[in-house]
Design a protein around this motif. Structure first.
Motif, mmCIF file in Angstrom:
data_model
loop_
_atom_site.group_PDB
_atom_site.id
_atom_site.type_symbol
_atom_site.label_atom_id
_atom_site.label_comp_id
_atom_site.label_asym_id
_atom_site.label_seq_id
_atom_site.Cartn_x
_atom_site.Cartn_y
_atom_site.Cartn_z
ATOM 1 N N UNK A 289 0.832 -1.202 0.000
ATOM 2 C CA UNK A 289 0.000 0.000 0.000
ATOM 3 C C UNK A 289 0.872 1.260 0.000
ATOM 4 N N UNK A 290 1.930 1.251 0.778
ATOM 5 C CA UNK A 290 2.823 2.410 0.823
ATOM 6 C C UNK A 290 3.571 2.612 -0.498
ATOM 7 N N UNK A 291 3.950 1.515 -1.146
ATOM 8 C CA UNK A 291 4.580 1.639 -2.465
ATOM 9 C C UNK A 291 3.602 2.290 -3.439
ATOM 10 N N UNK A 292 2.325 1.919 -3.316
ATOM 11 C CA UNK A 292 1.296 2.566 -4.142
ATOM 12 C C UNK A 292 1.200 4.055 -3.855
ATOM 13 N N UNK A 293 1.344 4.428 -2.587
ATOM 14 C CA UNK A 293 1.298 5.845 -2.226
ATOM 15 C C UNK A 293 2.477 6.612 -2.820
ATOM 16 N N UNK A 294 3.641 5.983 -2.857
ATOM 17 C CA UNK A 294 4.801 6.626 -3.488
ATOM 18 C C UNK A 294 4.563 6.807 -4.975
#
Length: 521
Positions: A289-294
């Motif tokens: 999910x955090x990679x998606x946010x980046x």
């Protein structure tokens, strides 16, 4: 004689024009972001394992938008040496670290004189930043003298550290304009953040965790250091850095070195139990999910087209993650490959590798070419038109032509050297892989020194095209291949490089180096 006013105005205009031209030219270089996961197995990403039981839609999207390398390798099967190789473009075993890893207390491994990928980018006009897990040593302030009093595996080893003093020989001395992170793995004390050479908060307590997956070693802990929030903190700081730097008229290089999904496995409450598989899988959902946010932050900042994003891992999945529990649920962290973290087998060092750069890389491309994380150094150098000196990036081959789609079938590397936690070697050329050890060289069966190794051949030879699981040792059937690969490995070791160029010295090492005893045979 005074110059006419219109000449002064013209000079000012020209000065402004060329100043803008210089900034624009610099800005044409792509922003570069490297996201290095920790202990993430090849089979933990859906784009690389169609049978994965861990949904990773955002990382899969990154793969769909870019190029996926199915034969990418780390220079080592464990943390510290891989990070050394990534940053220097040089195999880790050329350094003084011949096996194992550093601790959170270890002194700096990379000499200040050695050129890093951050140096290359900084010299090309980039703003450079490190955020995350360093695990390459730096020099803590000491209460007295210069004795470390212990290696950092025991809680008492930290009594000599003085956290009020500056930390020296940090990422800032190795090419990074900005550096924020912690010294070792998240299960290695001391548990403090260091920002640009200064501890952000003095430890005021000692913590320890004895949970099956959430464990960390006993050690001093700062009030601003919450283990559960470390991974979110690094991601959020990176997202803010991207937003801030996208507004500047200067390209940036961000090295986001995650401490996860390495132990302690600490998904935040909203992710706990969400996978239905294991805590590790929950942790991966959070990271995804955090990679998606980046990825979204890059798009919203308007810099997506000219930003190269690389997502990969420092080695294979770890048994500490509960690989057996996940296998019972049908999930194989190493996919079809043998072994796991620490091993010389493919599961130890074959990792997912994704590169996205919309202005250069076509979406959804697959590459089966063998690459190594040491190649990032030469790739960055070619991007910014920097000529590596003979003693820089000795084991780094540029991937730029491949990324640009001009050489997707060409062989980039003559051969690739692999290394295990106990310092065992292997060399890969084409379909063939020669292992200079009887067993795994790591943590899977047969382990070094295990009675099961008795009677086994001294070396192992596998054809990975026919036997990707490394189940049939062919060393007795193809002695000429064994001989040729052994000679090439010895050449690489003795010449101090695997790239074309002048021979270079390996770092001085006074202790015995038994893992290269095969040279004398």
């Amino acid at each position: 004689m005074k110059k006419p006013l219109h000449w002064i105005s013209l000079l000012i205009s020209l000065s402004f024009f060329y100043s803008c031209q210089e900034k624009t030219a610099t800005k044409k270089h792509p922003n570069v972001i490297i996201i290095l996961a920790d202990d993430l197995g090849y089979g933990d990403i859906g784009a690389f394992n169609p049978e994965s039981k861990i949904p990773t839609p955002h990382i899969d999207q990154l793969a769909q938008e870019g190029m996926s390398f199915t034969d990418a390798h780390t220079p080592s099967a464990v943390c510290t040496p891989t990070r050394y190789g990534l940053l220097t473009g040089r195999y880790n075993w050329r350094s003084k670290l011949k096996s194992g890893v550093l601790t959170g207390k270890s002194k700096a491994l990379i000499e200040k004189e050695r050129t890093t990928i951050a140096d290359v980018m900084k010299n090309a006009g980039y703003h450079t930043a490190f955020i995350g897990k360093w695990h390459l040593g730096w020099n803590w302030g000491l209460q007295e003298g210069d004795s470390l009093r212990g290696e950092g595996w025991d809680a008492k080893d930290f009594e000599q550290l003085d956290f009020t003093k500056p930390v020296s020989h940090t990422p800032n001395d190795l090419g990074f304009d900005y550096a924020f992170g912690h010294s070792g793995s998240l299960d290695m004390a001391p548990y403090v953040y260091v920002e640009n050479g200064k501890v952000t908060a003095i430890p005021d307590t000692v913590t320890v965790n004895t949970g099956k997956y959430s464990w960390w070693r006993e050690g001093p802990t700062a009030p601003d250091f919450d283990h559960e929030q470390v991974t979110p903190n690094f991601f959020e700081r990176s997202i803010q850095y991207i937003k801030d730097q996208s507004k500047q008229n200067q390209p940036f290089f961000l090295y986001l070195a995650l401490p996860s999904p390495h132990t302690p496995i600490l998904p935040t409450p909203e992710w706990q139990g969400k996978s239905g598989v294991a805590p590790y899988a929950d942790f991966m959902l959070m990271i995804d999910d955090y990679v998606g946010q980046i990825n979204q932050a890059i798009k919203k900042a308007g810099i997506e087209d000219n930003t190269l994003v690389i997502f990969t891992s420092d080695n294979g999945g770890s048994p500490a993650a509960g690989l057996d529990i996940m296998q019972a649920a049908g999930h194989y962290s190493s996919y079809i490959y043998r072994g796991h973290k620490a091993d010389i087998y493919e599961g130890g060092h074959r990792v997912p590798f994704i590169a996205k750069w919309p202005s250069k890389i076509k979406p959804g491309v697959l590459s089966s070419q063998t690459i190594c994380l040491t190649d990032l150094m030469a790739t960055a150098a070619e991007i910014v038109a920097y000529d590596l000196k003979p003693n820089e990036g000795e084991d780094s081959f540029s991937l730029l032509k491949m990324l640009e789609g001009n050489d997707t079938e060409g062989i980039v590397r003559e051969a690739t050297v692999h290394h295990s936690i106990n310092g065992s070697f292997a060399i890969r050329q084409g379909d063939w892989k020669l292992i200079m050890a009887k067993g795994s060289g790591g943590w899977s069966f047969p382990k070094p020194g295990d009675p099961a190794e008795e009677g086994l051949p001294e070396v192992q030879l596998y054809n990975l095209a026919l036997d990707p699981g490394e189940s049939q040792n062919l060393q007795d059937r193809y002695p000429e291949i064994v001989s040729d690969l052994k000679k090439l490995l010895i050449k690489y070791i003795q010449e101090g490089r695997s790239t074309p160029g002048l021979p270079q010295p390996n770092d001085e090492y006074s202790k015995p180096w038994p893992q290269i005893s095969f040279i004398e045979e």
